[in-house]
Design a protein around this motif. Sequence first.
Motif, PDB file in Angstrom:
ATOM      1  N   UNK A   1       0.823  -1.208   0.000  1.00 52.26           N
ATOM      2  CA  UNK A   1       0.000   0.000   0.000  1.00 52.26           C
ATOM      3  C   UNK A   1       0.858   1.260   0.000  1.00 52.26           C
ATOM      4  N   UNK A   2       1.984   1.262   0.704  1.00 59.83           N
ATOM      5  CA  UNK A   2       2.864   2.427   0.722  1.00 59.83           C
ATOM      6  C   UNK A   2       3.521   2.616  -0.634  1.00 59.83           C
ATOM      7  N   UNK A   3       4.040   1.558  -1.216  1.00 60.31           N
ATOM      8  CA  UNK A   3       4.681   1.646  -2.523  1.00 60.31           C
ATOM      9  C   UNK A   3       3.665   2.072  -3.575  1.00 60.31           C
ATOM     10  N   UNK A   4       2.459   1.542  -3.510  1.00 58.44           N
ATOM     11  CA  UNK A   4       1.419   1.918  -4.456  1.00 58.44           C
ATOM     12  C   UNK A   4       1.062   3.386  -4.357  1.00 58.44           C
ATOM     13  N   UNK A   5       1.000   3.930  -3.148  1.00 62.84           N
ATOM     14  CA  UNK A   5       0.628   5.341  -3.007  1.00 62.84           C
ATOM     15  C   UNK A   5       1.766   6.263  -3.413  1.00 62.84           C
ATOM     16  N   UNK A   6       2.995   5.830  -3.313  1.00 65.01           N
ATOM     17  CA  UNK A   6       4.124   6.658  -3.728  1.00 65.01           C
ATOM     18  C   UNK A   6       4.134   6.832  -5.244  1.00 65.01           C
ATOM     19  N   UNK A   7       3.800   5.777  -5.978  1.00 62.80           N
ATOM     20  CA  UNK A   7       3.871   5.839  -7.427  1.00 62.80           C
ATOM     21  C   UNK A   7       2.565   6.237  -8.094  1.00 62.80           C
ATOM     22  N   UNK A   8       1.469   6.365  -7.358  1.00 65.17           N
ATOM     23  CA  UNK A   8       0.192   6.763  -7.939  1.00 65.17           C
ATOM     24  C   UNK A   8       0.065   8.277  -7.918  1.00 65.17           C
ATOM     25  N   UNK A   9      -0.157   8.873  -9.091  1.00 63.12           N
ATOM     26  CA  UNK A   9      -0.297  10.326  -9.162  1.00 63.12           C
ATOM     27  C   UNK A   9      -1.690  10.767  -8.740  1.00 63.12           C
ATOM     28  N   UNK A  10      -2.704   9.946  -8.973  1.00 61.69           N
ATOM     29  CA  UNK A  10      -4.061  10.318  -8.609  1.00 61.69           C
ATOM     30  C   UNK A  10      -4.169  10.493  -7.110  1.00 61.69           C
ATOM     31  N   UNK A  11      -5.046  11.407  -6.717  1.00 56.65           N
ATOM     32  CA  UNK A  11      -5.245  11.660  -5.300  1.00 56.65           C
ATOM     33  C   UNK A  11      -4.531  12.906  -4.811  1.00 56.65           C
TER      34      UNK A  11
ATOM     35  N   UNK B   1       0.161  20.354  -9.099  1.00 57.06           N
ATOM     36  CA  UNK B   1      -0.016  18.907  -9.229  1.00 57.06           C
ATOM     37  C   UNK B   1       0.798  18.468 -10.437  1.00 57.06           C
ATOM     38  N   UNK B   2       1.715  17.544 -10.214  1.00 61.68           N
ATOM     39  CA  UNK B   2       2.590  17.052 -11.279  1.00 61.68           C
ATOM     40  C   UNK B   2       2.131  15.688 -11.756  1.00 61.68           C
ATOM     41  N   UNK B   3       2.418  15.372 -12.992  1.00 60.74           N
ATOM     42  CA  UNK B   3       2.128  14.066 -13.592  1.00 60.74           C
ATOM     43  C   UNK B   3       0.653  13.699 -13.487  1.00 60.74           C
ATOM     44  N   UNK B   4      -0.211  14.631 -13.852  1.00 60.89           N
ATOM     45  CA  UNK B   4      -1.645  14.379 -13.830  1.00 60.89           C
ATOM     46  C   UNK B   4      -1.980  13.222 -14.763  1.00 60.89           C
ATOM     47  N   UNK B   5      -2.960  12.449 -14.389  1.00 59.02           N
ATOM     48  CA  UNK B   5      -3.296  11.257 -15.154  1.00 59.02           C
ATOM     49  C   UNK B   5      -4.449  11.486 -16.122  1.00 59.02           C
ATOM     50  N   UNK B   6      -5.672  11.185 -15.734  1.00 57.11           N
ATOM     51  CA  UNK B   6      -6.790  11.212 -16.667  1.00 57.11           C
ATOM     52  C   UNK B   6      -7.729  12.402 -16.488  1.00 57.11           C
TER      53      UNK B   6
END
Length: 135
Positions: free
Chosen positions: A20-30, A50-55
């Motif tokens: 969960x920590x690794x996933x939140x570090x690499x997820x730009x959403x949120x 906000x950097x690296x915006x997704x969709x």
Amino acid sequence: MEFKKNARKSLCLGLLLTVSVVGSVFAANGQSVTANIEKNESSVESTLAIWNCQDYLELVGTNSSNSTNSLYVQCYEQRNSAIDRKEKEFLLAVNQSSSVRWKLSAYNSGKAYYVKLNPKGALKRGCEGSGTLFD
């Protein structure tokens, strides 16, 4: 036997937390950035972007009942040190809130965006409000 059960539970919990920590570090959403304006200010921007915006991006704004002027809530794309491009904008009357959500094109995803609040009229003041941009 009891030790093995506890060790297995601890190991599973540790793996779950790591994922969960690794996933939140690499997820730009949120991500989100906010700007707040006071009556004595003529314009404010969020201090971060906000950097690296997704969709999708969502811009939310509020103009307080204490305001004496309408308030523009704006989203800008950071282009370079000289020019930024306005992505979205809406105007709020006194004591009004609103939001807009939009899908980024493939060209615009991965860019940096920030919020700007600007009372209606050149160098006008008199607004208390906020704007938040969500990824």
